[in-house]
Motif scaffolding. Structure first.
Motif, PDB file in Angstrom:
ATOM      1  N   ALA A 137      16.096  65.489  21.315  1.00  0.00           N
ATOM      2  CA  ALA A 137      16.378  64.021  21.063  1.00  0.00           C
ATOM      3  C   ALA A 137      16.041  63.255  22.444  1.00  0.00           C
ATOM      4  N   MET A 138      16.321  63.734  23.409  1.00  0.00           N
ATOM      5  CA  MET A 138      15.596  62.824  24.578  1.00  0.00           C
ATOM      6  C   MET A 138      14.460  63.341  25.396  1.00  0.00           C
ATOM      7  N   THR A 139      13.855  62.376  25.833  1.00  0.00           N
ATOM      8  CA  THR A 139      12.654  62.710  26.549  1.00  0.00           C
ATOM      9  C   THR A 139      13.071  63.242  27.818  1.00  0.00           C
ATOM     10  N   THR A 154      14.549  58.304  28.038  1.00  0.00           N
ATOM     11  CA  THR A 154      14.734  57.635  26.851  1.00  0.00           C
ATOM     12  C   THR A 154      14.844  58.405  25.517  1.00  0.00           C
ATOM     13  N   VAL A 155      15.107  57.721  24.375  1.00  0.00           N
ATOM     14  CA  VAL A 155      15.214  58.297  23.114  1.00  0.00           C
ATOM     15  C   VAL A 155      13.963  58.781  22.745  1.00  0.00           C
ATOM     16  N   ASN A 156      13.999  60.306  22.235  1.00  0.00           N
ATOM     17  CA  ASN A 156      12.508  60.440  21.535  1.00  0.00           C
ATOM     18  C   ASN A 156      12.634  60.120  19.927  1.00  0.00           C
ATOM     19  N   VAL A 160      16.988  37.020  10.694  1.00  0.00           N
ATOM     20  CA  VAL A 160      17.177  38.058  11.192  1.00  0.00           C
ATOM     21  C   VAL A 160      16.243  38.599  12.550  1.00  0.00           C
ATOM     22  N   VAL A 161      16.758  39.189  13.545  1.00  0.00           N
ATOM     23  CA  VAL A 161      15.958  39.581  14.682  1.00  0.00           C
ATOM     24  C   VAL A 161      16.006  40.991  15.081  1.00  0.00           C
ATOM     25  N   THR A 162      15.236  41.875  15.108  1.00  0.00           N
ATOM     26  CA  THR A 162      15.346  43.032  15.780  1.00  0.00           C
ATOM     27  C   THR A 162      14.047  43.019  16.938  1.00  0.00           C
ATOM     28  N   GLY A 193      11.950  51.233  27.281  1.00  0.00           N
ATOM     29  CA  GLY A 193      12.942  51.704  27.995  1.00  0.00           C
ATOM     30  C   GLY A 193      13.584  50.497  28.493  1.00  0.00           C
ATOM     31  N   ALA A 194      13.903  49.701  27.635  1.00  0.00           N
ATOM     32  CA  ALA A 194      14.825  48.497  28.111  1.00  0.00           C
ATOM     33  C   ALA A 194      16.309  48.818  27.912  1.00  0.00           C
ATOM     34  N   ASP A 195      17.153  48.624  29.187  1.00  0.00           N
ATOM     35  CA  ASP A 195      18.592  48.792  29.167  1.00  0.00           C
ATOM     36  C   ASP A 195      19.274  47.766  28.353  1.00  0.00           C
ATOM     37  N   CYS A 215      26.134  39.784  14.986  1.00  0.00           N
ATOM     38  CA  CYS A 215      25.636  41.210  15.622  1.00  0.00           C
ATOM     39  C   CYS A 215      26.765  42.156  15.151  1.00  0.00           C
ATOM     40  N   GLY A 216      26.366  43.529  15.420  1.00  0.00           N
ATOM     41  CA  GLY A 216      27.384  44.676  15.484  1.00  0.00           C
ATOM     42  C   GLY A 216      28.279  44.763  16.581  1.00  0.00           C
ATOM     43  N   ARG A 217      29.176  45.354  16.709  1.00  0.00           N
ATOM     44  CA  ARG A 217      29.941  45.501  17.840  1.00  0.00           C
ATOM     45  C   ARG A 217      29.356  46.161  18.757  1.00  0.00           C
ATOM     46  N   GLN A 218      28.591  47.577  18.063  1.00  0.00           N
ATOM     47  CA  GLN A 218      27.802  48.414  19.104  1.00  0.00           C
ATOM     48  C   GLN A 218      26.913  49.193  18.311  1.00  0.00           C
ATOM     49  N   ALA A 238      27.934  48.532  23.460  1.00  0.00           N
ATOM     50  CA  ALA A 238      28.689  47.515  22.879  1.00  0.00           C
ATOM     51  C   ALA A 238      28.366  46.329  23.994  1.00  0.00           C
ATOM     52  N   GLN A 239      27.476  46.302  24.590  1.00  0.00           N
ATOM     53  CA  GLN A 239      27.070  45.352  25.695  1.00  0.00           C
ATOM     54  C   GLN A 239      26.063  44.355  25.351  1.00  0.00           C
ATOM     55  N   VAL A 240      25.257  44.553  24.305  1.00  0.00           N
ATOM     56  CA  VAL A 240      24.083  43.559  23.961  1.00  0.00           C
ATOM     57  C   VAL A 240      24.765  42.151  23.577  1.00  0.00           C
ATOM     58  N   GLY A 241      25.699  42.221  22.545  1.00  0.00           N
ATOM     59  CA  GLY A 241      26.272  41.074  22.020  1.00  0.00           C
ATOM     60  C   GLY A 241      26.647  40.213  23.064  1.00  0.00           C
ATOM     61  N   PRO A 242      27.713  40.846  23.934  1.00  0.00           N
ATOM     62  CA  PRO A 242      28.415  39.485  24.997  1.00  0.00           C
ATOM     63  C   PRO A 242      27.394  39.347  26.008  1.00  0.00           C
TER      64      PRO A 242
HETATM   65  C1  FAD Z   1      22.296  57.935  25.008  1.00  0.00           C
HETATM   66  C2  FAD Z   1      21.898  56.270  25.519  1.00  0.00           C
HETATM   67  C3  FAD Z   1      22.642  55.884  26.604  1.00  0.00           C
HETATM   68  C4  FAD Z   1      22.463  54.734  27.116  1.00  0.00           C
HETATM   69  N1  FAD Z   1      23.321  54.179  28.099  1.00  0.00           N
HETATM   70  C5  FAD Z   1      22.789  52.918  28.768  1.00  0.00           C
HETATM   71  C6  FAD Z   1      23.775  52.479  29.737  1.00  0.00           C
HETATM   72  O1  FAD Z   1      24.837  53.124  30.080  1.00  0.00           O
HETATM   73  N2  FAD Z   1      23.534  51.224  29.849  1.00  0.00           N
HETATM   74  C7  FAD Z   1      22.312  50.529  29.533  1.00  0.00           C
HETATM   75  O2  FAD Z   1      22.041  49.262  29.789  1.00  0.00           O
HETATM   76  N3  FAD Z   1      21.599  50.824  28.645  1.00  0.00           N
HETATM   77  C8  FAD Z   1      21.821  52.266  28.020  1.00  0.00           C
HETATM   78  N4  FAD Z   1      20.968  52.830  27.014  1.00  0.00           N
HETATM   79  C9  FAD Z   1      20.047  51.895  26.752  1.00  0.00           C
HETATM   80  C10 FAD Z   1      20.326  50.975  25.574  1.00  0.00           C
HETATM   81  O3  FAD Z   1      20.454  51.686  24.358  1.00  0.00           O
HETATM   82  C11 FAD Z   1      19.333  50.062  25.263  1.00  0.00           C
HETATM   83  O4  FAD Z   1      19.277  49.090  25.878  1.00  0.00           O
HETATM   84  C12 FAD Z   1      19.543  49.395  23.596  1.00  0.00           C
HETATM   85  O5  FAD Z   1      18.569  48.686  23.219  1.00  0.00           O
HETATM   86  C13 FAD Z   1      20.672  48.404  23.691  1.00  0.00           C
HETATM   87  O6  FAD Z   1      22.013  49.214  23.708  1.00  0.00           O
HETATM   88  P1  FAD Z   1      22.890  49.682  22.786  1.00  0.00           P
HETATM   89  O7  FAD Z   1      22.189  50.554  21.904  1.00  0.00           O
HETATM   90  O8  FAD Z   1      24.167  50.326  23.591  1.00  0.00           O
HETATM   91  O9  FAD Z   1      23.386  48.598  21.796  1.00  0.00           O
HETATM   92  P2  FAD Z   1      24.875  47.859  21.800  1.00  0.00           P
HETATM   93  O10 FAD Z   1      25.099  46.852  22.910  1.00  0.00           O
HETATM   94  O11 FAD Z   1      25.918  48.954  21.293  1.00  0.00           O
HETATM   95  O12 FAD Z   1      24.639  47.085  20.428  1.00  0.00           O
HETATM   96  C14 FAD Z   1      25.413  45.914  19.888  1.00  0.00           C
HETATM   97  C15 FAD Z   1      24.780  45.260  18.891  1.00  0.00           C
HETATM   98  O13 FAD Z   1      23.604  44.559  19.728  1.00  0.00           O
HETATM   99  C16 FAD Z   1      22.329  44.458  18.650  1.00  0.00           C
HETATM  100  N5  FAD Z   1      21.472  44.945  19.407  1.00  0.00           N
HETATM  101  C17 FAD Z   1      21.453  45.993  20.237  1.00  0.00           C
HETATM  102  N6  FAD Z   1      20.108  46.450  20.437  1.00  0.00           N
HETATM  103  C18 FAD Z   1      19.547  45.749  19.651  1.00  0.00           C
HETATM  104  C19 FAD Z   1      17.657  45.592  19.568  1.00  0.00           C
HETATM  105  N7  FAD Z   1      16.884  46.404  20.138  1.00  0.00           N
HETATM  106  N8  FAD Z   1      17.338  44.440  18.566  1.00  0.00           N
HETATM  107  C20 FAD Z   1      18.189  43.489  17.863  1.00  0.00           C
HETATM  108  N9  FAD Z   1      19.643  43.697  17.932  1.00  0.00           N
HETATM  109  C21 FAD Z   1      20.125  44.676  18.844  1.00  0.00           C
HETATM  110  C22 FAD Z   1      22.832  45.175  17.205  1.00  0.00           C
HETATM  111  O14 FAD Z   1      23.571  44.016  16.435  1.00  0.00           O
HETATM  112  C23 FAD Z   1      24.149  45.957  17.935  1.00  0.00           C
HETATM  113  O15 FAD Z   1      25.071  46.355  17.110  1.00  0.00           O
HETATM  114  C24 FAD Z   1      21.378  53.926  26.475  1.00  0.00           C
HETATM  115  C25 FAD Z   1      20.615  54.532  25.248  1.00  0.00           C
HETATM  116  C26 FAD Z   1      20.886  55.824  24.979  1.00  0.00           C
HETATM  117  C27 FAD Z   1      20.134  56.392  23.854  1.00  0.00           C
END
Ligand code: FAD
Length: 275
Positions: free
Chosen positions: A20-22, A26-28, A61-63, A94-96, A119-122, A129-133
């Motif tokens: 699952a992971m590279t 990062t995610v494979n 809608v944006v992704t 590789g974006a966090d 957006c979704g909570r997580q 659950a960081q991207v929204g806030p």
């Molecule tokens: C196992 C694992 C652990 C990780 N741990 C960390 C960590 O500790 N810290 C860190 O900074 N990154 C981490 N990452 C990377 C992180 O997953 C990515 O940065 C990801 O794009 C956004 O974070 P999230 O998946 O937690 O989204 P969340 O914050 O959980 O997403 C919340 C909401 O934001 C919106 N959203 C999120 N990503 C996108 C997108 N690409 N496009 C459009 N809407 C989006 C969606 O509505 C989603 O429901 C991790 C990744 C993996 C696979």
């Protein structure tokens, strides 16, 4: 009203294998089936209900993701979205969450004036659950997180009242537009794809430029600073990945009583999980 929904294509974490992971941490994505992030479907449904009740509302809608992420945008068009944008560039790899929310903020500003970002909570892969806030902070707008239901929406007063789930209960929160709202899976059941819209948008594909129904935007198109994108914009560094595979032997039954809880706490302290 102009409503923007953020959706993510995620690996189906129900079927995670050893690959699952590279090695880079990062995610494979090739190894896992890709699905629509479950809570994002509830955010989309909330947007479509606002549109049903407020004619003239536009649902965008944006992704941000690899080219294959256009599949979730199609699903949004099949359900009634008006415009979709795939934000995709090798520079986003590789974006966090900090770099992800920065790119999403730039894409939202490219769409222009808006009232609501939903957006979704997580996401079920990163689970932070960081991207929204973070996106709300970067846009300097109000935010309401963990929302199960929109109680009242007053376009004239530019105001929303929502119910959010909190530990042991819920609370009602009122906020002024523009506002970002994150949704749990407790709201209205997401509508299925419409057969007519599916036929209409079956061949939709990302096209560079601003026109719909599916635009393709790279780093220059959203006027983003490449340094703040992808790995270079990500302070989170994955030090080591441990693939933990639990076997039946690892699972120890603990009596659900005081003695059992003490045994559990001492066990955790012993293997340095805490302290
Ligand atoms: C196992 C694992 C652990 C990780 N741990 C960390 C960590 O500790 N810290 C860190 O900074 N990154 C981490 N990452 C990377 C992180 O997953 C990515 O940065 C990801 O794009 C956004 O974070 P999230 O998946 O937690 O989204 P969340 O914050 O959980 O997403 C919340 C909401 O934001 C919106 N959203 C999120 N990503 C996108 C997108 N690409 N496009 C459009 N809407 C989006 C969606 O509505 C989603 O429901 C991790 C990744 C993996 C696979």
């Amino acid at each position: 009203m102009n409503v923007i929904v953020l959706v993510k294509q995620v690996p189906d974490t129900q079927n995670v294998g050893g690959d699952a992971m590279t090695p880079e941490g990062t995610v494979n994505r090739a190894a896992l089936p890709a699905i629509f992030n479950p809570e994002d479907l509830y955010a989309l449904e909330a947007a479509l209900q606002i549109k049903d009740e407020n004619p003239g509302t536009k649902v965008n809608v944006v992704t941000m993701g690899p080219p294959a992420a256009s599949a979730v945008l199609k699903e949004c068009l099949y359900r009634g979205a008006d415009f979709t944008a795939l934000v995709s560039d090798r520079g986003f790899a590789g974006a966090d969450t900090l770099a992800t929310s920065y790119a999403l903020k730039c894409a939202i500003e490219k769409i222009g004036a808006f009232d609501l970002v939903l957006c979704g909570r997580q996401a079920i892969d990163g689970d932070t659950a960081q991207v929204g806030p973070q996106t709300a902070e970067k846009l300097s707008i109000n935010q309401i997180t963990c929302v199960s239901n929109i109680e009242k929406l007053d376009p004239a007063k530019k105001e929303i009242t929502a119910t959010r789930s909190i530990e042991g209960g819920w609370e009602k929160v009122k906020a002024k537009f523009p506002v970002l709202v994150t949704f749990t899976e407790e709201g209205e059941t997401p509508r299925p794809a419409s057969a007519i819209k599916t036929m209409t948008f079956k061949k939709a594909a990302p096209v560079a430029g601003d026109g719909g129904p599916m635009a393709l935007w790279d780093i220059p198109a959203i006027k983003a600073d490449p340094v703040q994108c992808g790995l270079s914009g990500s302070p989170t560094k994955v030090k080591k990945i441990d693939s933990v595979v639990l076997t039946a032997a690892d699972i120890k039954y603990i009596e659900p009583n005081e003695a059992g809880i003490n045994e559990l706490i001492h066990g955790l302290i012993a293997d340095h999980t805490f302290g």
